[in-house]
Design an enzyme around this catalytic site. Structure first.
Site, PDB file in Angstrom:
ATOM      1  N   ASP A  47       2.250   3.554   5.244  1.00 23.37           N
ATOM      2  CA  ASP A  47       1.639   4.124   4.049  1.00 23.37           C
ATOM      3  C   ASP A  47       0.749   5.324   4.397  1.00 23.37           C
ATOM      4  O   ASP A  47       0.007   5.286   5.383  1.00 23.37           O
ATOM      5  CB  ASP A  47       0.778   3.027   3.399  1.00 23.37           C
ATOM      6  CG  ASP A  47       0.165   3.456   2.094  1.00 23.37           C
ATOM      7  OD1 ASP A  47       0.862   3.399   1.080  1.00 23.37           O
ATOM      8  OD2 ASP A  47      -1.033   3.842   2.094  1.00 23.37           O
ATOM      9  N   GLU A  67       5.928   7.206   4.429  1.00 19.64           N
ATOM     10  CA  GLU A  67       5.776   8.178   3.355  1.00 19.64           C
ATOM     11  C   GLU A  67       5.788   9.559   4.001  1.00 19.64           C
ATOM     12  O   GLU A  67       5.639   9.682   5.219  1.00 19.64           O
ATOM     13  CB  GLU A  67       4.429   7.974   2.654  1.00 19.64           C
ATOM     14  CG  GLU A  67       4.459   6.915   1.592  1.00 19.64           C
ATOM     15  CD  GLU A  67       3.233   7.024   0.707  1.00 19.64           C
ATOM     16  OE1 GLU A  67       2.128   6.780   1.218  1.00 19.64           O
ATOM     17  OE2 GLU A  67       3.380   7.351  -0.474  1.00 19.64           O
TER      18      GLU A  67
HETATM   19  C1  NOJ Z   1       0.766   5.129  -1.134  1.00 18.77           C
HETATM   20  C2  NOJ Z   1       1.212   3.893  -1.836  1.00 18.77           C
HETATM   21  O1  NOJ Z   1       2.595   3.959  -2.070  1.00 18.77           O
HETATM   22  C3  NOJ Z   1       0.395   3.803  -3.095  1.00 18.77           C
HETATM   23  O2  NOJ Z   1       0.873   2.822  -3.964  1.00 18.77           O
HETATM   24  C4  NOJ Z   1      -1.040   3.567  -2.718  1.00 18.77           C
HETATM   25  O3  NOJ Z   1      -1.828   3.566  -3.880  1.00 18.77           O
HETATM   26  C5  NOJ Z   1      -1.546   4.649  -1.770  1.00 18.77           C
HETATM   27  N1  NOJ Z   1      -0.607   4.997  -0.746  1.00 18.77           N
HETATM   28  C6  NOJ Z   1      -2.817   4.207  -1.101  1.00 18.77           C
HETATM   29  O4  NOJ Z   1      -2.554   3.197  -0.175  1.00 18.77           O
END
Ligand code: NOJ
Length: 572
Positions: free
Chosen positions: A222, A291
């Protein structure tokens, strides 16, 4: 009982390539948002037992690997993306036994499991943070603490700089106990870890080790771009973005100092070494996906270089960003080529059509074009990442301000929440036409069920001759073929509206995908486009629900009828 029979039957059968070193390169990944898949204890929130019960369904879809959004202990301020303990399961989802049963069921089905891991921040209820606030060693430096810049006219502490949270407002929060501000790039309850402390890196490497030893097949990382902040802590410049609706929204600044710093790649590499060490000692192939940040060249660097492998594949969001807006064949071509042209040689491409942070595919592009997007994504070379519900074309659900749960929506306020809230794409999964779409036997659900559940549900689509679900299953099946795994890829613009590509491997069943971006029906002749590759006739493998030609039909490649915004996959 059903589950036991199912387990016995899949155990008896030979399971999906457990020892295949390339398994991750062409797999179909299926994202489960645990709160919303299936509730078995009637509290209106999905749970691990519900996911376990749903494994036969996922197996029937033909997906290979489940990516589980966070299930760790959490106060749920960001619905699990705020972890209070990386080593325990939140009771809302179940127990360790439930997790072990889920993992065993996944393995027995020949599927795999990726955990979502959040290395950038923890919950403010994490023991490390509680001790850090108190200045206790060695935790004092686990988080990013900075002194105040003074006191303003209202008597409030002035934050160290102008940095903004991704969820709006200052990224700094004052703590009296410590007489300092801490950094939180997401909610106030998600303090950022400080990787300048080697202890933090070591702690996080241990988290990776722990879950690998548990038997998971890898991780989705993440927010990697946010892991490191520039050491000068200077103000960020304004973005002057005319589409940014408020000065306290993240889009108001250019993020030159909080994202994409050089050190991000070193930290990710340190995570990769843990995976590689594990692989070296067990022979099991584990995967890291992450991500991705906005800039393509920076994203490509997550792959690593000739000497350092980092992430197996950072997410390719170009299909979300660009196919959604594509109104002609060249727009679709650009969305596909963007990634493939930039990717370092020999790496794994991938395609993401949706997730829990983006509006649902069917709502962004319309139900017809959504399945056409699936045909494209499933047949392209590389990995495919699906978000649960896409297989039945689930749509965004209207959520009132009073019902809003997502912190990004809540922080935006009643006037702007609809633009920022991620609740619409997180509503309960639609299994059938019974109460609450079969999601729960309880009397309420944490987010409302979409009103369209009477038509849009798994049971109805299983019963129909042609349905999004049936298309999805066929596409996942095609993905397991040799031509899609290893075949050549030839992408052509047929005319202004129609795009087509082939996947060909000599001696194998080959595929031709033809997609219509126009809102009217089109008939195309692709013979000249691919001359001399195509045969005169091909067989429909799968086609849009309302396509004039359907599965099993034999068609001349010189006369392919396409529904408005529809697609067709042919085999030859
Ligand atoms: C990306 C995640 O996909 C999202 O849902 C989250 O709110 C943020 N990162 C913070 O962890």
């Amino acid at each position: 009982m059903f589950l036991k029979l199912f387990l016995a039957s899949v155990l008896a059968a030979s399971v999906f390539g457990q020892d295949d070193p390339n398994w991750y390169k062409t797999a179909t990944y299926y994202q489960v948002y645990p709160r919303s898949l299936k509730d078995t204890n009637g509290d209106g929130i999905g749970d691990l037992k519900g996911i376990t019960q749903s494994i036969p369904f996922m197996k029937s879809l033909g997906v290979d690997c489940i990516w589980l959004s966070p299930i760790y202990k959490s106060p749920m301020k960001d619905f699990g993306y705020d972890i209070a303990d990386f080593y325990s399961i939140d009771p809302i989802f179940g127990t360790w036994e439930d997790f072990e049963e889920l993992l065993a069921t996944i393995k027995a089905a020949g599927l795999r499991l990726l955990m979502d891991l959040i290395p950038n921040h923890t919950s403010n209820e994490h023991e490390w943070f509680i001790k850090s606030v108190q200045g206790q060693q060695p935790y004092a430096d686990y988080y990013v603490w900075k002194p105040s810049k003074g006191i303003d006219a209202n008597g409030s502490q002035i934050p160290p700089n102008n940095w903004l949270s991704a969820f709006a407002g200052s990224a700094w929060e004052w703590r009296e106990e410590r007489q300092m501000f801490y950094l939180h790039q997401f909610t106030v309850e998600q303090p950022d870890l400080d990787y300048r402390s080697p202890l933090v890196l070591a702690e996080m490497q241990n988290v990776f080790r722990f879950w690998l030893q548990k038997g998971v097949d890898g991780f989705r990382i993440d927010a990697p771009a946010h892991i490191w902040e520039h050491e000068d802590f200077l103000d960020e410049p304004p973005s002057n973005d005319p589409n940014c609706p408020a000065p306290d929204q993240f889009c108001a600044l250019n993020h030159t100092y909080v994202k994409d710093q050089e050190q991000v790649y070193d930290i990710l590499y340190a995570f990769r070494t843990v995976v590689d060490e594990f692989e070296a000692s067990t022979g099991e192939i584990k995967v890291l996906m992450s991500e991705a940040s906005g800039e393509l060249d920076l994203t490509m660097r997550y792959y690593g270089n000739e000497t350092h492998n980092i992430i197996h594949f950072p997410f390719n969001f170009y299909l979300i960003w660009e196919i959604s807006n594509a109104t002609d064949a060249r727009g679709v071509e650009a969305a596909i080529r963007h990634w493939l042209d930039a990717m370092p040689v020999g790496r794994t491409a991938n395609y993401v059509l949706g997730n829990h942070d983006n509006g649902r595919l069917a709502s962004r592009v319309g139900a017809d074009f959504a399945m056409t997007n699936q045909m494209i994504a499933f047949l392209l070379p590389g990995a495919m990442i699906s978000y649960m519900g896409e297989e039945i074309n689930m749509e965004n659900t209207f959520i009132t301000w009073a019902q809003t749960q997502d912190p990004q929506g809540c922080n935006a306020g009643p006037d702007l929440y609809q633009r920022f809230s991620r609740d619409p794409q997180r509503t309960p999964f639609q299994w059938d036409d019974s109460n609450f779409a079969g999601f729960t036997n309880g009397s309420n659900t944490w987010l409302p069920v979409n009103e369209n559940y009477l038509q849009v549900n798994v049971a109805a689509q299983q019963a129909a001759l042609y349905s999004p679900l049936k298309i999805y299953q066929r596409l996942a099946e095609a993905r397991k073929s040799a031509a899609v795994k290893n075949g050549s890829f030839d992408l052509r613009v047929v005319n202004d509206d129609v795009i087509a590509f082939t996947r060909v491997l000599t001696g194998e069943i080959n595929f031709l995908v033809v997609a219509n971006t126009a809102y009217e029906a089109r008939t195309v002749n692709v013979d000249a486009t691919f001359f001399p590759l195509l045969p005169i006739k091909a067989t429909v493998f799968t086609a849009s629900v309302d396509s004039p030609i359907q599965q099993g039909d034999s068609v001349f490649t010189s006369v392919i009828d396409l529904a408005p915004r529809g697609g067709v996959v042919l085999t030859f």
